[in-house]
Design an enzyme around this catalytic site. Structure first.
Site, short mmCIF file in Angstrom:
data_model
loop_
_atom_site.label_atom_id
_atom_site.label_comp_id
_atom_site.label_asym_id
_atom_site.label_seq_id
_atom_site.Cartn_x
_atom_site.Cartn_y
_atom_site.Cartn_z
N ARG A 114 48.01 44.88 41.97
CA ARG A 114 46.56 44.59 41.93
C ARG A 114 45.91 45.51 42.94
NH1 ARG A 114 43.28 38.96 42.01
NH2 ARG A 114 43.93 39.17 39.85
N HIS A 151 41.69 44.22 33.42
CA HIS A 151 42.47 43.05 33.82
C HIS A 151 43.27 42.57 32.58
CE1 HIS A 151 43.84 39.79 36.13
NE2 HIS A 151 42.73 39.12 36.36
N GLN A 206 44.96 38.96 32.34
CA GLN A 206 43.99 37.89 32.15
C GLN A 206 43.55 37.80 30.69
OE1 GLN A 206 42.51 35.60 34.55
NE2 GLN A 206 41.97 34.68 32.58
N ASP A 214 32.02 36.21 33.77
CA ASP A 214 32.80 36.47 34.98
C ASP A 214 31.81 36.59 36.13
OD1 ASP A 214 34.82 37.16 36.76
OD2 ASP A 214 34.99 39.25 36.08
N CYS A 259 37.57 33.62 33.71
CA CYS A 259 38.86 33.99 34.32
C CYS A 259 39.07 33.31 35.67
CB CYS A 259 38.96 35.50 34.45
SG CYS A 259 37.76 36.23 35.58
N ARG A 277 47.91 32.02 31.97
CA ARG A 277 48.32 33.21 32.73
C ARG A 277 49.83 33.20 32.92
NH1 ARG A 277 44.78 35.77 36.13
NH2 ARG A 277 46.47 37.30 36.22
N1 NVA Z 1 35.88 40.71 38.02
C1 NVA Z 1 36.58 39.92 39.00
C2 NVA Z 1 37.76 39.26 38.39
C3 NVA Z 1 38.53 38.35 39.31
C4 NVA Z 1 39.75 37.76 38.67
C5 NVA Z 1 37.00 40.79 40.17
O1 NVA Z 1 37.45 41.92 39.94
O2 NVA Z 1 36.88 40.36 41.31
N1 CP Z 2 41.67 35.33 37.34
C1 CP Z 2 42.41 35.86 38.32
O1 CP Z 2 42.95 36.95 38.20
O2 CP Z 2 42.52 35.07 39.41
P1 CP Z 2 43.07 35.47 40.85
O3 CP Z 2 42.13 36.49 41.41
O4 CP Z 2 43.10 34.20 41.62
O5 CP Z 2 44.45 36.06 40.69
#
Ligand code: NVA
Ligand code: CP
Length: 303
Positions: free
Chosen positions: A102, A129, A132, A219, A259, A287
């Protein structure tokens, strides 16, 4: 499939194959049927951003498959002090059987795959993502039994979630409508992909996008790494909220997905969130099953 870097790389058959396997693994989990498909294997989980769901579902998923997961925070890794990803990839490939990462830049994930010799899974970048969205597609298919022909509507920021939902939705035969403010559209690469699909629409009017939708998705208005823009974004995205009015444009009984983490009163009202909590937390659970399917597909020894 060698890696899961982005859904743009995956064929429809590969995506459906992952969803089918995820359904099977979920069934097995619910019925206490255990298969240690990844016994003796290790996956490294590199996190340059925070996580609740991704971390815990990968760690427990790997445990359930008989393998081990190593949580590797970039705060502790040498990568956080500037060791090139190309070198990290070649080193970790000698210890591990797979890597989930990540991070911010999609290029870092692609480089990890290019320089390493083990499967790489994208656990979220600024661009996409995919894990997800596999869980989202799985959850939608659980409710409707099909994906093809359903209308998915995404409201809000044209961010990593929007990008993956557009690609995942269109590749599985869904109609996809998106409403974002003009300056916050999905990535040009994704729009380039989507332009060949008659069933894709992009506008800046949430009510129009939501018309007759089977599933409404949103989101956060400010993703990880955009903390400095938060105040400005609160103003721009004001009308881009899932609320009663928006839901009235969708089909009767339409599903809501998020998500998480969710910001009630911003992209979704408390009321709509709680009315659809069963679907949203099923999505979160999925997930686990979807990522187990990804790990088995990429990391299990071929017979
Ligand atoms: N768009 C959000 C998704 C979090 C799971 C982010 O990148 O923070
Ligand atoms: N939706 C998601 O990816 O959650 P986290 O940021 O908690 O991993």
């Amino acid at each position: 499939m060698k890696h899961l870097l982005k859904l743009l790389d995956c064929s429809t058959e590969e995506i459906i194959g992952l969803l089918d396997l995820a359904d099977q693994l979920k069934y097995e989990r619910k019925n206490n049927i255990t298969h240690h498909h990844l016994e003796g294997k290790s996956i490294g989980l590199i996190f340059q951003k925070s996580s609740t769901r991704t971390r815990v579902s990968f760690e427990t998923g790997m445990y359930q498959l008989g393998g081990q997961a190593l949580f590797l925070s970039s705060r502790d890794l040498q990568i956080g002090r500037g060791e090139p990803v190309q070198d990290t990839a070649r080193v970790l490939s000698r210890y591990l059987d797979g890597i989930m990462i990540r991070t911010f830049e999609q290029k870092e994930v692609e480089d990890l795959a290019e320089y390493g010799s083990i499967p790489v899974i994208n656990g979220l970048t600024d661009f996409c993502h995919p894990c997800q969205v596999l869980a989202d597609l799985m959850t939608i298919r659980e409710k409707y039994a099909v994906l093809e022909g359903l209308k998915m509507c995404y409201i809000g920021d044209g961010n990593n979630m929007a990008n993956s939902l557009i690609v995942g939705g269109l590749k599985t035969g869904m109609k996809v409508s998106v409403a974002t403010p003009d300056d916050y559209r999905p990535h040009s690469k994704v729009l380039e992909f989507a332009k060949d699909f008659a069933d894709f629409t992009l506008c800046n009017e949430p009510m129009k996008a939501a018309e007759n939708a089977d599933v409404i998705i949103t989101d956060t208005w400010a993703s990880m790494g955009q903390e400095d823009e938060k105040e400005a974004r609160m103003k721009v995205f004001k009308g881009y909220q899932i609320n009663d009015e928006l839901m009235s444009a969708a089909k009767e009984g339409a599903m809501v997905q998020h998500c998480l983490p969710a910001y009630r009163g911003q992209e979704i009202t408390e009321k709509i969130f709680e009315e659809h909590a069963h679907e949203i937390f099923e999505e979160a659970e999925n997930r686990l099953h979807a990522q187990k399917a990804v790990m088995v597909t990429l990391m299990k020894d071929k017979d």
